[in-house]
Design a protein around this motif. Structure first.
Motif, PDB file in Angstrom:
ATOM      1  N   LYS A  31     -11.027   1.222  -0.533  1.00 52.93           N
ATOM      2  CA  LYS A  31     -10.434  -0.003  -0.315  1.00 52.93           C
ATOM      3  C   LYS A  31      -9.031   0.201   0.062  1.00 52.93           C
ATOM      4  CE  LYS A  31     -11.930  -3.520   0.266  1.00 52.93           C
ATOM      5  NZ  LYS A  31     -12.473  -4.009   1.800  1.00 52.93           N
ATOM      6  N   GLU A  32      -8.612   1.046  -0.888  1.00 54.16           N
ATOM      7  CA  GLU A  32      -6.926   1.174  -0.979  1.00 54.16           C
ATOM      8  C   GLU A  32      -6.672   1.991   0.285  1.00 54.16           C
ATOM      9  OE1 GLU A  32      -3.244   3.452  -3.586  1.00 54.16           O
ATOM     10  OE2 GLU A  32      -5.239   3.474  -4.257  1.00 54.16           O
ATOM     11  N   LYS A  33      -7.332   2.953   0.755  1.00 56.74           N
ATOM     12  CA  LYS A  33      -7.131   3.519   2.094  1.00 56.74           C
ATOM     13  C   LYS A  33      -7.358   2.678   3.215  1.00 56.74           C
ATOM     14  CE  LYS A  33      -8.340   8.173   0.785  1.00 56.74           C
ATOM     15  NZ  LYS A  33      -9.342   9.181   0.892  1.00 56.74           N
ATOM     16  N   GLU A  34      -8.177   1.544   3.055  1.00 55.67           N
ATOM     17  CA  GLU A  34      -8.505   0.655   4.181  1.00 55.67           C
ATOM     18  C   GLU A  34      -7.340  -0.316   4.242  1.00 55.67           C
ATOM     19  OE1 GLU A  34     -11.479  -2.977   4.889  1.00 55.67           O
ATOM     20  OE2 GLU A  34     -12.108  -1.666   3.635  1.00 55.67           O
ATOM     21  N   LEU A  35      -6.647  -0.616   3.124  1.00 52.96           N
ATOM     22  CA  LEU A  35      -5.646  -1.816   3.084  1.00 52.96           C
ATOM     23  C   LEU A  35      -4.341  -1.266   3.579  1.00 52.96           C
ATOM     24  CD1 LEU A  35      -6.554  -3.612  -0.065  1.00 52.96           C
ATOM     25  CD2 LEU A  35      -7.196  -4.261   2.334  1.00 52.96           C
ATOM     26  N   THR A  36      -4.117  -0.029   3.082  1.00 51.77           N
ATOM     27  CA  THR A  36      -2.697   0.702   3.064  1.00 51.77           C
ATOM     28  C   THR A  36      -2.567   1.623   4.135  1.00 51.77           C
ATOM     29  OG1 THR A  36      -3.154   2.338   1.499  1.00 51.77           O
ATOM     30  CG2 THR A  36      -2.481   0.159   0.625  1.00 51.77           C
ATOM     31  N   GLY A  37      -3.522   2.229   4.617  1.00 48.73           N
ATOM     32  CA  GLY A  37      -3.590   3.331   5.677  1.00 48.73           C
ATOM     33  C   GLY A  37      -2.687   4.541   4.932  1.00 48.73           C
ATOM     34  N   LYS A  38      -1.538   4.909   5.678  1.00 53.38           N
ATOM     35  CA  LYS A  38      -0.363   5.789   5.002  1.00 53.38           C
ATOM     36  C   LYS A  38       0.436   5.569   4.167  1.00 53.38           C
ATOM     37  CE  LYS A  38      -1.418   9.335   8.864  1.00 53.38           C
ATOM     38  NZ  LYS A  38      -0.886   9.972   9.862  1.00 53.38           N
ATOM     39  N   LYS A  39       0.388   4.074   3.848  1.00 47.73           N
ATOM     40  CA  LYS A  39       1.359   3.253   3.072  1.00 47.73           C
ATOM     41  C   LYS A  39       0.964   3.453   1.443  1.00 47.73           C
ATOM     42  CE  LYS A  39       3.812   1.024   6.875  1.00 47.73           C
ATOM     43  NZ  LYS A  39       4.380  -0.357   7.085  1.00 47.73           N
ATOM     44  N   THR A  40       1.570   2.480   0.886  1.00 49.85           N
ATOM     45  CA  THR A  40       1.187   2.315  -0.546  1.00 49.85           C
ATOM     46  C   THR A  40       0.761   0.977  -0.755  1.00 49.85           C
ATOM     47  OG1 THR A  40       3.335   1.579  -1.334  1.00 49.85           O
ATOM     48  CG2 THR A  40       3.118   3.978  -1.272  1.00 49.85           C
ATOM     49  N   LEU A  41       0.302   0.688  -1.903  1.00 45.33           N
ATOM     50  CA  LEU A  41      -0.122  -1.038  -2.422  1.00 45.33           C
ATOM     51  C   LEU A  41       0.926  -1.497  -2.321  1.00 45.33           C
ATOM     52  CD1 LEU A  41      -3.087   0.043  -4.981  1.00 45.33           C
ATOM     53  CD2 LEU A  41      -3.194  -1.353  -2.788  1.00 45.33           C
ATOM     54  N   ALA A  42       2.179  -1.039  -2.962  1.00 53.35           N
ATOM     55  CA  ALA A  42       3.414  -1.751  -2.934  1.00 53.35           C
ATOM     56  C   ALA A  42       3.766  -2.164  -1.554  1.00 53.35           C
ATOM     57  CB  ALA A  42       4.518  -1.082  -3.941  1.00 53.35           C
ATOM     58  N   ASP A  43       3.596  -1.175  -0.626  1.00 54.26           N
ATOM     59  CA  ASP A  43       4.212  -1.770   0.733  1.00 54.26           C
ATOM     60  C   ASP A  43       3.101  -2.823   1.362  1.00 54.26           C
ATOM     61  OD1 ASP A  43       6.001   0.298   0.934  1.00 54.26           O
ATOM     62  OD2 ASP A  43       4.628   1.714   1.481  1.00 54.26           O
ATOM     63  N   PHE A  44       1.858  -2.657   0.964  1.00 54.55           N
ATOM     64  CA  PHE A  44       0.771  -3.945   1.396  1.00 54.55           C
ATOM     65  C   PHE A  44       1.123  -5.172   0.735  1.00 54.55           C
ATOM     66  CE2 PHE A  44      -3.242  -5.699   0.291  1.00 54.55           C
ATOM     67  CZ  PHE A  44      -3.685  -6.074   1.649  1.00 54.55           C
ATOM     68  N   ALA A  45       1.464  -5.088  -0.455  1.00 51.91           N
ATOM     69  CA  ALA A  45       1.435  -6.369  -1.118  1.00 51.91           C
ATOM     70  C   ALA A  45       2.586  -7.239  -1.063  1.00 51.91           C
ATOM     71  CB  ALA A  45       1.106  -5.994  -2.758  1.00 51.91           C
ATOM     72  N   THR A  46       3.369  -7.374   0.114  1.00 48.35           N
ATOM     73  CA  THR A  46       4.254  -8.063   0.462  1.00 48.35           C
ATOM     74  C   THR A  46       4.023  -9.301   1.165  1.00 48.35           C
ATOM     75  OG1 THR A  46       4.701  -6.567   2.385  1.00 48.35           O
ATOM     76  CG2 THR A  46       5.540  -6.160   0.385  1.00 48.35           C
ATOM     77  N   GLY A  47       3.028  -9.969   1.077  1.00 48.40           N
ATOM     78  CA  GLY A  47       2.694 -11.273   1.713  1.00 48.40           C
ATOM     79  C   GLY A  47       3.645 -12.264   1.380  1.00 48.40           C
ATOM     80  N   HIS A  48       4.209 -12.315   0.179  1.00 48.32           N
ATOM     81  CA  HIS A  48       5.122 -13.471  -0.204  1.00 48.32           C
ATOM     82  C   HIS A  48       6.557 -13.122   0.776  1.00 48.32           C
ATOM     83  CE1 HIS A  48       5.621  -9.837  -2.666  1.00 48.32           C
ATOM     84  NE2 HIS A  48       6.919 -10.277  -2.836  1.00 48.32           N
ATOM     85  N   LEU A  49       6.735 -12.223   1.284  1.00 49.21           N
ATOM     86  CA  LEU A  49       7.985 -11.947   2.087  1.00 49.21           C
ATOM     87  C   LEU A  49       7.769 -12.326   3.555  1.00 49.21           C
ATOM     88  CD1 LEU A  49       9.296  -8.461   0.709  1.00 49.21           C
ATOM     89  CD2 LEU A  49       9.845 -10.553   0.087  1.00 49.21           C
ATOM     90  N   TYR A  50       6.361 -12.554   4.135  1.00 55.40           N
ATOM     91  CA  TYR A  50       6.086 -12.839   5.186  1.00 55.40           C
ATOM     92  C   TYR A  50       5.667 -14.279   5.344  1.00 55.40           C
ATOM     93  CZ  TYR A  50       3.606 -12.805   9.800  1.00 55.40           C
ATOM     94  OH  TYR A  50       3.140 -13.044  11.212  1.00 55.40           O
ATOM     95  N   PHE A  51       4.721 -14.742   4.392  1.00 49.88           N
ATOM     96  CA  PHE A  51       4.194 -16.000   4.611  1.00 49.88           C
ATOM     97  C   PHE A  51       5.028 -16.918   3.682  1.00 49.88           C
ATOM     98  CE2 PHE A  51       0.222 -13.715   5.390  1.00 49.88           C
ATOM     99  CZ  PHE A  51      -0.205 -14.130   6.664  1.00 49.88           C
ATOM    100  N   GLY A  52       4.835 -18.401   4.038  1.00 52.53           N
ATOM    101  CA  GLY A  52       5.367 -19.219   3.251  1.00 52.53           C
ATOM    102  C   GLY A  52       6.873 -19.578   4.032  1.00 52.53           C
ATOM    103  N   LEU A  53       7.824 -20.360   3.418  1.00 52.79           N
ATOM    104  CA  LEU A  53       9.085 -20.663   3.788  1.00 52.79           C
ATOM    105  C   LEU A  53      10.369 -19.576   3.374  1.00 52.79           C
ATOM    106  CD1 LEU A  53      10.788 -22.861   5.638  1.00 52.79           C
ATOM    107  CD2 LEU A  53      11.127 -24.083   3.309  1.00 52.79           C
ATOM    108  N   HIS A  54      11.003 -19.049   4.556  1.00 55.59           N
ATOM    109  CA  HIS A  54      11.900 -18.364   4.461  1.00 55.59           C
ATOM    110  C   HIS A  54      13.328 -18.812   4.970  1.00 55.59           C
ATOM    111  CE1 HIS A  54       9.203 -15.467   2.183  1.00 55.59           C
ATOM    112  NE2 HIS A  54       8.457 -15.816   3.072  1.00 55.59           N
TER     113      HIS A  54
END
Length: 669
Positions: A31-54
């Protein structure tokens, strides 16, 4: 996976379940490979920087994941709460995402807003799922998101914090009920009034409850609606940051009670039916609702839900500098049954196909992510079933938590207080209970947490003393019931705290025997705050017995912390005699001796210990802690040689141990 995992090597009884254990391990890797590809989980878990109001250089950007929506509008103070074409979001091609870009003047700091969401056959107002600030109107009680872009955002003074947690001594607390006054306390009041007490008492970590926004105050913070918004009841995000920063400057770690096990059912405030899809975030069918908690269960099999929850973990670490999390309700996550009605009597119960492998995968990835973001982070699982590997490293085949709650211990203390006469308390049983744990997993031991203080339950002090707390707790007016309660309260805490293999936890106020249960304002009590507070004036009053218990707790915590990494040392039983009700054990240079006998004191009671000179460093019977002071603690104790034990370098340590007391002695170098 050819090589056997360490958790199986460490526990041969797990060998029959090797396939299940390695399967879960591989599931997380895949699952980690599916979510991140060649990146890390820390790179993947940045939804708060994309979604919501900025807020951006060009103005404002807002995004939301709502695959079932047909149209979405931003409505708020800035447009009279009316749908307007210029505030209509556009759908991003080939995704379930919606977005809008607005000029700087479109909104300002402090504006209230919501989403007006349309779907096939309906529409409704919603608070954005990724909202980082949510407030409630004092009069209408309606919740709204709030634009949060202060002109002077808080800047952390302590940029890097290396907590000294050897061992981890946790002070569990609730900001709202942390003040003496009958009201909701604030982040600032906690920082000013309570944090200094925590430091003085020697605790090196606070575990803060009810941070994530929740519509109903009385839920204790466990029915979360807005997962990225710190509760506005207690103040602003900047004030929470200042609290954490101040704690760090005082050497105290701050962990958060995070709720990813379920969510509130509310639709207007929460995620319950976000865009006309009741299962956007939650499981389908019978698995959607939690049968005991009246809440909704996340679908951990959806990548978008994993993105939401993992990003939530990273958000609190990065944005607020929390030092980790205590994950609530882990048992509920692990099993399709939520652990309800199950006894968990054998290993078969952990590997019989009734486990939610999606949830197990999520918890594993969450731990990997958290320690990627902050290698010093602390993660604790609140889990009652005893699932093997929960607090074992991922590399060993575990789920990666640093600690698990030793939930058997408070249950045990309640049981013997309720069901056994003092004469029937068996030290051998007590010792087994506080040391019964997996060798490869660290635990957080505790006598009682907030759970035991709630209405419908009783704290240890109330089980021991009950109504006499109100009539005989003034110094000089103690009766036999109070004297017994004070003595056992200290002994129970000392036995629990001194046998830790990871850490120790105490709930705010329980250290001094807070006399009231916890009952949040509700219709049934006239919306009163009388029992949703902590009466610090009681422990501060030198004429009352509460300060005896508070002073003892501080002395106990400081003593345990004085032995570096005491949690890693062996707990070596020296002696137990259930007839006498006497127990002795040692850790490094400390010897702990307990006499639970309610009536018999013993003179020259002997124990075989390493030869040397021993000094008393803590005594529950000391007058300064509300005891009788029967022993002279200024006397040095020298061991007596015995030729039978000369080769073992052990000699007899003979002590006077009064009834219902405990003493700690330290061997001098």
């Amino acid at each position: 996976m050819d090589e056997e995992l360490n958790i199986i090597k460490n526990d041969p009884w797990l060998e029959p379940y090797k396939d299940a254990i390695t399967g879960r391990h591989q599931h997380a890797i895949d699952k980690e490979k599916e979510l991140t590809g060649k990146k890390t989980l820390a790179d993947f878990a940045t939804g708060h920087l994309y979604f919501g109001l900025h807020h951006t250089e060009k103005g404002w950007t807002f995004r939301e994941w709502a695959p079932n929506a047909t149209a979405i509008y931003l409505i708020g103070d800035f447009n009279g709460w009316q749908e307007q074409p210029k505030f209509k979001l556009r759908k991003v091609k080939n995704s379930g995402n919606w977005e809008i870009n607005l000029p700087e003047k479109a909104m300002k700091h402090g504006d209230l807003y919501k989403l007006k969401v349309y779907w096939e056959g309906g529409c409704g107002e919603r608070i954005p799922a990724w909202a980082t600030r949510v407030v409630q109107d004092d009069e209408t009680k309606i919740f709204s998101a709030q634009v949060w872009n202060p002109s002077k955002p808080y800047k952390f003074k302590k940029k890097v914090f290396n907590p000294n947690i050897s061992p981890l001594m946790i002070y569990e607390c609730h900001i709202g009920m942390s003040q003496d006054a009958e009201k909701v306390g604030t982040y600032n009041e906690f920082r000013e009034n309570v944090l200094p007490r925590v430091v003085k008492d020697g605790y090196n970590c606070i575990q803060v409850m009810a941070i994530q926004e929740h519509p109903y105050y009385g839920s204790f913070g466990y029915h979360v609606s807005s997962f990225f918004a710190p509760s506005s009841r207690f103040g602003t995000p900047e004030e929470l940051k200042q609290l954490i920063d101040t704690a760090h400057q005082m050497g105290v770690a701050v962990i958060m009670d995070i709720v990813h096990s379920h969510a509130v059912k509310n639709e207007v405030e929460g995620l319950g039916n976000f865009a006309g899809d009741p299962c956007q975030y939650f499981y389908q069918g019978d698995r959607r609702e939690h049968p005991a908690w009246d809440s909704l269960c996340f679908d951990y099999g959806k990548n978008e839900v994993l993105h939401f929850l993992l990003s939530n973990c990273k958000y609190w670490l990065d944005e607020f500098h929390f030092d980790g999390f205590r994950f609530d309700g882990v048992t509920s996550m692990l099993y399709y049954s939520h652990g309800l009605g199950e006894a968990f009597c054998s290993y078969e119960d952990y590997f019989n196909g009734h486990q939610d492998d999606n949830a197990i995968c999520y918890l594993t990835l969450a731990n990997k992510l958290i320690h990627q973001v902050n290698p010093r982070a602390i993660t604790i699982a609140e889990e009652v079933s005893g699932m093997p590997g929960l607090a074992a490293p991922f590399a060993d085949g575990g789920y990666g938590f640093d600690y698990r709650m030793a939930m058997n211990i408070p249950d045990y203390w309640i049981k013997i207080i309720k069901e056994r006469r003092d004469e029937d308390w068996k030290p051998s049983s007590m010792f087994w209970e506080v040391t019964n744990r997996r060798k490869d997993e660290k635990t957080i031991s505790y006598c009682e947490s907030h759970d035991q203080a709630l209405v419908g339950d009783k704290t240890i002090i109330f089980r021991l003393i009950d109504a006499d707390m109100y009539w005989h707790f003034r110094i000089g007016d103690e009766n036999g019931t109070v004297e017994r309660g004070i003595a056992l309260h200290k002994m129970i805490r000392l036995l629990t705290a001194s046998t830790i293999n990871g850490g120790y936890l105490n709930f705010m106020g329980n250290e001094f025997g807070h006399p009231e249960w916890i009952d949040f304002p509700r219709e049934g009590n006239g919306w009163s705050y009388k029992y949703a507070r902590r009466q610090w004036h009681l422990v501060d009053d030198p004429t009352l017995c509460y300060h005896y218990l508070g002073d003892f707790d501080a002395a106990m915590v400081h003593l345990i912390e004085s032995v570096k990494n005491i949690q890693k040392t062996d707990v070596i039983e020296v002696w137990h005699n259930d007839g006498d009700q006497v127990l002795a054990y040692r850790r490094k240079d400390l010897v702990f001796v307990f006499n639970f006998n309610p009536t018999r004191s013993f003179t020259d009671y002997g124990f075989l210990v390493p030869r040397g000179e021993y000094h008393v460093v803590l005594n529950t019977d000391s007058k300064e802690f509300g005891g009788f002071g029967f022993a002279d603690d200024t006397v040095a104790h020298f061991t007596c040689a015995d030729p039978l034990y000369a080769k073992e370098k052990k000699e007899w340590l003979k002590l006077y141990i009064p009834a219902r007391s405990a003493v700690v002695l330290k061997r001098q170098k």
